[in-house]
Scaffold this motif. Structure first.
Motif, PDB file in Angstrom:
ATOM      1  N   ASN A  90      50.344  -1.272  16.579  1.00  0.00           N
ATOM      2  CA  ASN A  90      50.309   0.169  16.311  1.00  0.00           C
ATOM      3  C   ASN A  90      51.069   0.471  15.018  1.00  0.00           C
ATOM      4  O   ASN A  90      52.106  -0.142  14.733  1.00  0.00           O
ATOM      5  CB  ASN A  90      50.965   0.941  17.457  1.00  0.00           C
ATOM      6  CG  ASN A  90      50.245   0.749  18.767  1.00  0.00           C
ATOM      7  OD1 ASN A  90      49.059   1.011  18.866  1.00  0.00           O
ATOM      8  ND2 ASN A  90      50.968   0.274  19.774  1.00  0.00           N
ATOM      9  N   PRO A  91      50.588   1.426  14.228  1.00  0.00           N
ATOM     10  CA  PRO A  91      51.300   1.796  12.998  1.00  0.00           C
ATOM     11  C   PRO A  91      52.590   2.538  13.299  1.00  0.00           C
ATOM     12  O   PRO A  91      52.644   3.381  14.198  1.00  0.00           O
ATOM     13  CB  PRO A  91      50.306   2.694  12.261  1.00  0.00           C
ATOM     14  CG  PRO A  91      49.437   3.258  13.331  1.00  0.00           C
ATOM     15  CD  PRO A  91      49.330   2.189  14.389  1.00  0.00           C
ATOM     16  N   ALA A  92      53.642   2.204  12.587  1.00  0.00           N
ATOM     17  CA  ALA A  92      54.928   2.890  12.741  1.00  0.00           C
ATOM     18  C   ALA A  92      55.628   2.895  11.391  1.00  0.00           C
ATOM     19  O   ALA A  92      55.587   1.903  10.658  1.00  0.00           O
ATOM     20  CB  ALA A  92      55.798   2.190  13.781  1.00  0.00           C
ATOM     21  N   HIS A  93      56.236   4.021  11.067  1.00  0.00           N
ATOM     22  CA  HIS A  93      56.985   4.093   9.821  1.00  0.00           C
ATOM     23  C   HIS A  93      58.208   4.976  10.004  1.00  0.00           C
ATOM     24  O   HIS A  93      58.328   5.705  10.984  1.00  0.00           O
ATOM     25  CB  HIS A  93      56.117   4.587   8.663  1.00  0.00           C
ATOM     26  CG  HIS A  93      55.357   5.841   8.940  1.00  0.00           C
ATOM     27  ND1 HIS A  93      54.084   5.844   9.474  1.00  0.00           N
ATOM     28  CD2 HIS A  93      55.683   7.144   8.748  1.00  0.00           C
ATOM     29  CE1 HIS A  93      53.645   7.081   9.591  1.00  0.00           C
ATOM     30  NE2 HIS A  93      54.600   7.899   9.169  1.00  0.00           N
ATOM     31  N   VAL A  94      59.122   4.899   9.058  1.00  0.00           N
ATOM     32  CA  VAL A  94      60.392   5.614   9.116  1.00  0.00           C
ATOM     33  C   VAL A  94      60.435   6.619   7.978  1.00  0.00           C
ATOM     34  O   VAL A  94      60.184   6.285   6.817  1.00  0.00           O
ATOM     35  CB  VAL A  94      61.573   4.634   8.990  1.00  0.00           C
ATOM     36  CG1 VAL A  94      62.904   5.384   8.992  1.00  0.00           C
ATOM     37  CG2 VAL A  94      61.545   3.616  10.107  1.00  0.00           C
ATOM     38  N   LEU A  95      60.733   7.867   8.322  1.00  0.00           N
ATOM     39  CA  LEU A  95      60.857   8.931   7.330  1.00  0.00           C
ATOM     40  C   LEU A  95      62.282   9.462   7.314  1.00  0.00           C
ATOM     41  O   LEU A  95      62.937   9.527   8.354  1.00  0.00           O
ATOM     42  CB  LEU A  95      59.911  10.092   7.666  1.00  0.00           C
ATOM     43  CG  LEU A  95      58.428   9.771   7.837  1.00  0.00           C
ATOM     44  CD1 LEU A  95      57.669  11.046   8.203  1.00  0.00           C
ATOM     45  CD2 LEU A  95      57.855   9.126   6.601  1.00  0.00           C
ATOM     46  N   ASP A  96      62.758   9.847   6.126  1.00  0.00           N
ATOM     47  CA  ASP A  96      64.038  10.533   6.079  1.00  0.00           C
ATOM     48  C   ASP A  96      63.795  12.041   6.230  1.00  0.00           C
ATOM     49  O   ASP A  96      62.684  12.477   6.496  1.00  0.00           O
ATOM     50  CB  ASP A  96      64.818  10.186   4.807  1.00  0.00           C
ATOM     51  CG  ASP A  96      64.149  10.677   3.527  1.00  0.00           C
ATOM     52  OD1 ASP A  96      63.255  11.546   3.596  1.00  0.00           O
ATOM     53  OD2 ASP A  96      64.532  10.190   2.446  1.00  0.00           O
ATOM     54  N   ARG A  97      64.830  12.833   6.050  1.00  0.00           N
ATOM     55  CA  ARG A  97      64.719  14.273   6.302  1.00  0.00           C
ATOM     56  C   ARG A  97      63.744  14.957   5.346  1.00  0.00           C
ATOM     57  O   ARG A  97      63.238  16.031   5.641  1.00  0.00           O
ATOM     58  CB  ARG A  97      66.092  14.943   6.193  1.00  0.00           C
ATOM     59  CG  ARG A  97      66.673  14.922   4.793  1.00  0.00           C
ATOM     60  CD  ARG A  97      67.878  15.819   4.644  1.00  0.00           C
ATOM     61  NE  ARG A  97      69.018  15.342   5.383  1.00  0.00           N
ATOM     62  CZ  ARG A  97      70.283  15.597   5.030  1.00  0.00           C
ATOM     63  NH1 ARG A  97      70.531  16.300   3.944  1.00  0.00           N
ATOM     64  NH2 ARG A  97      71.280  15.161   5.744  1.00  0.00           N
ATOM     65  N   HIS A  98      63.489  14.334   4.187  1.00  0.00           N
ATOM     66  CA  HIS A  98      62.581  14.932   3.200  1.00  0.00           C
ATOM     67  C   HIS A  98      61.162  14.387   3.315  1.00  0.00           C
ATOM     68  O   HIS A  98      60.358  14.612   2.417  1.00  0.00           O
ATOM     69  CB  HIS A  98      63.086  14.652   1.778  1.00  0.00           C
ATOM     70  CG  HIS A  98      64.506  15.033   1.547  1.00  0.00           C
ATOM     71  ND1 HIS A  98      65.466  14.126   1.140  1.00  0.00           N
ATOM     72  CD2 HIS A  98      65.143  16.228   1.681  1.00  0.00           C
ATOM     73  CE1 HIS A  98      66.625  14.729   1.013  1.00  0.00           C
ATOM     74  NE2 HIS A  98      66.457  16.009   1.341  1.00  0.00           N
ATOM     75  N   TYR A  99      60.860  13.681   4.385  1.00  0.00           N
ATOM     76  CA  TYR A  99      59.585  12.991   4.546  1.00  0.00           C
ATOM     77  C   TYR A  99      59.474  11.801   3.590  1.00  0.00           C
ATOM     78  O   TYR A  99      58.377  11.307   3.331  1.00  0.00           O
ATOM     79  CB  TYR A  99      58.391  13.930   4.340  1.00  0.00           C
ATOM     80  CG  TYR A  99      57.956  14.691   5.564  1.00  0.00           C
ATOM     81  CD1 TYR A  99      56.794  14.356   6.240  1.00  0.00           C
ATOM     82  CD2 TYR A  99      58.688  15.768   6.030  1.00  0.00           C
ATOM     83  CE1 TYR A  99      56.372  15.065   7.353  1.00  0.00           C
ATOM     84  CE2 TYR A  99      58.284  16.482   7.139  1.00  0.00           C
ATOM     85  CZ  TYR A  99      57.130  16.127   7.805  1.00  0.00           C
ATOM     86  OH  TYR A  99      56.725  16.836   8.905  1.00  0.00           O
ATOM     87  N   GLY A 100      60.602  11.375   3.043  1.00  0.00           N
ATOM     88  CA  GLY A 100      60.586  10.187   2.208  1.00  0.00           C
ATOM     89  C   GLY A 100      60.295   8.959   3.048  1.00  0.00           C
ATOM     90  O   GLY A 100      60.844   8.784   4.137  1.00  0.00           O
ATOM     91  N   LEU A 101      59.438   8.090   2.545  1.00  0.00           N
ATOM     92  CA  LEU A 101      59.054   6.885   3.273  1.00  0.00           C
ATOM     93  C   LEU A 101      60.125   5.819   3.072  1.00  0.00           C
ATOM     94  O   LEU A 101      60.349   5.344   1.959  1.00  0.00           O
ATOM     95  CB  LEU A 101      57.691   6.386   2.770  1.00  0.00           C
ATOM     96  CG  LEU A 101      57.084   5.185   3.484  1.00  0.00           C
ATOM     97  CD1 LEU A 101      56.811   5.512   4.946  1.00  0.00           C
ATOM     98  CD2 LEU A 101      55.796   4.751   2.783  1.00  0.00           C
ATOM     99  N   VAL A 102      60.802   5.458   4.150  1.00  0.00           N
ATOM    100  CA  VAL A 102      61.918   4.525   4.087  1.00  0.00           C
ATOM    101  C   VAL A 102      61.487   3.110   4.455  1.00  0.00           C
ATOM    102  O   VAL A 102      61.894   2.137   3.812  1.00  0.00           O
ATOM    103  CB  VAL A 102      63.059   4.995   5.013  1.00  0.00           C
ATOM    104  CG1 VAL A 102      64.200   3.993   5.016  1.00  0.00           C
ATOM    105  CG2 VAL A 102      63.549   6.367   4.589  1.00  0.00           C
ATOM    106  N   ALA A 103      60.671   2.982   5.484  1.00  0.00           N
ATOM    107  CA  ALA A 103      60.226   1.658   5.920  1.00  0.00           C
ATOM    108  C   ALA A 103      58.958   1.818   6.739  1.00  0.00           C
ATOM    109  O   ALA A 103      58.657   2.902   7.241  1.00  0.00           O
ATOM    110  CB  ALA A 103      61.314   0.964   6.748  1.00  0.00           C
ATOM    111  N   MET A 104      58.208   0.729   6.875  1.00  0.00           N
ATOM    112  CA  MET A 104      56.954   0.770   7.634  1.00  0.00           C
ATOM    113  C   MET A 104      56.645  -0.628   8.136  1.00  0.00           C
ATOM    114  O   MET A 104      57.187  -1.624   7.643  1.00  0.00           O
ATOM    115  CB  MET A 104      55.814   1.265   6.744  1.00  0.00           C
ATOM    116  CG  MET A 104      55.334   0.246   5.727  1.00  0.00           C
ATOM    117  SD  MET A 104      54.274   0.921   4.449  1.00  0.00           S
ATOM    118  CE  MET A 104      55.538   1.484   3.295  1.00  0.00           C
ATOM    119  N   ASN A 105      55.748  -0.707   9.133  1.00  0.00           N
ATOM    120  CA  ASN A 105      55.240  -2.013   9.530  1.00  0.00           C
ATOM    121  C   ASN A 105      53.873  -2.230   8.869  1.00  0.00           C
ATOM    122  O   ASN A 105      53.323  -1.333   8.224  1.00  0.00           O
ATOM    123  CB  ASN A 105      55.183  -2.170  11.051  1.00  0.00           C
ATOM    124  CG  ASN A 105      54.234  -1.176  11.722  1.00  0.00           C
ATOM    125  OD1 ASN A 105      53.433  -0.505  11.073  1.00  0.00           O
ATOM    126  ND2 ASN A 105      54.328  -1.092  13.051  1.00  0.00           N
TER     127      ASN A 105
END
Length: 233
Positions: free
Chosen positions: A122-137
């Motif tokens: 399954n797709p998963a990603h990490v966003l910071d408070r600004h919707y900045g893309l921090v990490a993903m699989n």
């Protein structure tokens, strides 16, 4: 003693203990020889935090006064509080502590990366408070079309043709995205990055500009707030 009174008593003890644990040199102040009492003076904490001496004195005395997250953050910085102590300060002051992982630039540790990988396929990603893309699989990279041009999911949602094209119900998601972004901006009033992003998007995306003008506010309906794995939106 009521629960609120007990909390204010704890706040009083906590702030005094943290203040007395610091030497002037710890916070960049000149050493002033021997002091009658240990640690910093209340006046020094107030100056370092940029707040009034009377206000800080009332806070440390546990008086029932109004406080804001921005001011508590200033006090936390003045007292060199770590993240756990800052959270404790919020709780004792009667405010909901912000999610520490939601701060921009918060590192993604090995445990969180393991969680992202465990969500495969399954797709998963990490966003910071600004919707900045921090990490993903890897699945998130494939499903959402992340590439080197995608650093912020809010910007990409309105401007990146590949990323935007991955959403079959784009028109349904867009109002929620903008309403959540506005809610997050209100939660961090001293963070200028929200307005920078919103201003840039208003200039290039009529759709974003129209939705922003509606002033709708809403919490994220899918995924987590701050740096939490999200399966997309």
């Amino acid at each position: 003693m009521s629960a609120s009174q007990h909390r204010r008593e704890q706040l009083k003890e906590f702030l005094r203990a943290r203040r007395e644990a610091l030497a002037p040199t710890d916070v960049g102040l000149p050493a002033a020889g021997r002091r009658r009492t240990p640690g910093l003076r209340r006046e020094e904490v107030a100056v370092l935090a940029g707040v009034g001496v009377s206000w800080y004195t009332w806070l440390e005395q546990g008086r029932d006064i109004k406080v804001s997250g921005a001011v508590l953050d200033a006090v936390a910085r003045a007292l060199l509080l770590d993240e756990a102590e800052r959270t404790h300060l919020y709780v004792l002051a009667g405010l909901n502590p912000p999610d520490p992982a939601g701060q921009p630039g918060a590192p993604v540790n090995d445990q969180l990366r393991a969680v992202l990988d465990a969500w495969m396929p399954n797709p998963a990603h990490v966003l910071d408070r600004h919707y900045g893309l921090v990490a993903m699989n890897d699945a998130s990279r494939r499903v959402f079309g992340f590439d080197e041009d995608v650093s912020n999911c809010m910007v990409a949602f309105f401007t990146h043709p590949i990323y935007r094209g991955r959403f079959t119900a784009w028109d349904e998601f867009a109002p929620d995205m903008v309403a959540d972004f506005r809610a997050s901006a209100a939660r961090y009033p001293d963070d200028p990055v929200f307005e920078e992003i919103a201003g840039g998007l208003r200039a290039v995306s009529p759709e974003f500009a129209a939705l922003w003008a509606r002033s709708d506010v809403r919490s994220r309906s899918q995924g987590g707030q701050g740096d939490h794995p999200s399966r997309g939106r």
